[in-house]
Design an enzyme around this catalytic site. Sequence first.
Site, PDB file in Angstrom:
ATOM      1  N   PRO A   1       6.838  -1.955   3.726  1.00 47.59           N
ATOM      2  CG  PRO A   1       9.065  -0.994   3.279  1.00 47.59           C
ATOM      3  CD  PRO A   1       8.152  -1.347   4.394  1.00 47.59           C
TER       4      PRO A   1
ATOM      5  CD  GLU B   1      -3.984  -1.932  -6.016  1.00 47.99           C
ATOM      6  OE1 GLU B   1      -4.033  -2.744  -4.868  1.00 47.99           O
ATOM      7  OE2 GLU B   1      -3.858  -0.931  -6.125  1.00 47.99           O
TER       8      GLU B   1
ATOM      9  CG  ASP C   1      -7.723  -0.452   0.698  1.00 55.52           C
ATOM     10  OD1 ASP C   1      -9.026  -0.828   0.334  1.00 55.52           O
ATOM     11  OD2 ASP C   1      -7.238   0.299   0.685  1.00 55.52           O
TER      12      ASP C   1
ATOM     13  CB  ILE D   1       0.220   3.048   9.085  1.00 55.20           C
ATOM     14  CG1 ILE D   1      -0.020   4.051   8.140  1.00 55.20           C
ATOM     15  CG2 ILE D   1      -0.941   2.024   9.235  1.00 55.20           C
ATOM     16  CD1 ILE D   1      -0.044   3.570   6.489  1.00 55.20           C
TER      17      ILE D   1
ATOM     18  NE  ARG E   1       2.661   0.114  -2.375  1.00 54.94           N
ATOM     19  CZ  ARG E   1       2.098   1.111  -1.703  1.00 54.94           C
ATOM     20  NH1 ARG E   1       1.100   0.978  -1.024  1.00 54.94           N
ATOM     21  NH2 ARG E   1       2.545   2.274  -1.720  1.00 54.94           N
TER      22      ARG E   1
ATOM     23  CG  HIS F   1      -5.275   0.888  -3.161  1.00 55.30           C
ATOM     24  ND1 HIS F   1      -4.274   0.517  -4.039  1.00 55.30           N
ATOM     25  CD2 HIS F   1      -4.614   1.861  -2.231  1.00 55.30           C
ATOM     26  CE1 HIS F   1      -3.188   0.924  -3.339  1.00 55.30           C
ATOM     27  NE2 HIS F   1      -3.555   1.877  -2.377  1.00 55.30           N
TER      28      HIS F   1
END
Length: 315
Positions: free
Chosen positions: A205, A262, A257, A158, A233, A281
Amino acid sequence: MKIAILDAYADNPGDLSWKGFEKLAETKIYPRTQQEELIPRAKDCQAILINKLQITEKVLENLPLLKYIGVCATGYNVVDIDACRNRGITVTNVPAYSTDAVAQHVFSFITYFSNHVALLNESVHKGEWKTSPDFVYWKKPLIELSGKTLGIFGYGNIGHKVCEIGKAFGMNVICHTRTKKADMPEYVSFEDLLKRSDFITLHAPLTPQTEKIINKESLSLMKKSAFLINTARGGLVEESDLAQVLKAGGIAGYAADVISVEPMLESNVLCGCPNCVLTPHVAWAPLETRARLLDVCLGNFKAWLSGNPQNVVNK
């Protein structure tokens, strides 16, 4: 062969099909499964598909028939990989399926801040253009992205795609990541990334080393005119520190996002914060992306049934 699809709604709210699985096995589909419902629903199954459910040693002890876990995501930290390996349970994931979609979402956030389309659209529909003495007016100054510095924290698939798009906009791209790569843009220290960037986007990560790496100290190094984007994250950010900085105008804005817990808790400090844009998300979830995800999930299951498993994360 029985398979239970336990988090079906997250991947397929009804606009895709599970028929491929139904042709291969007796299939039970549950839109949502609470953690306490997992064992009763999966106890007679040899295979399960999950997204965010926790597969612990205790869960596995109560699922003696289980031989396959398909994680409908790239990350598989919800599964006790060692326990599965010890029990001979194959675990697969879906790598790199949402790269384009997440990178697209990053730039929807960036252009939200640079072009103020939402703000200006609301203004026009309220009638402010009708009463304007000029053909043009501004609610906030617009920002030209060309020439601005885009800082990328983390340079996996990404991060690489975000770099490509940033360069297409004419942005100067700098990067900080754990491991340098030959195709990276200018590599800088984390401190320099914070100090130099006009936009910072997080793509690392969540690890003990990166947890809450965005905090009061790191935020204090950013330009007051800078924007922070998080599609990685929620745990990368100390949200209480960020909320204080946003309220004090310490940075120009934050868009995410993802959050620490969550779905969002009622007590989350970012809800209602100034210059804070939040989406639930969904960066990974365009229809085309989810279709690709389910295709790979089905392919993983077929490959396992044939005795030649693919995308195995616990070899």
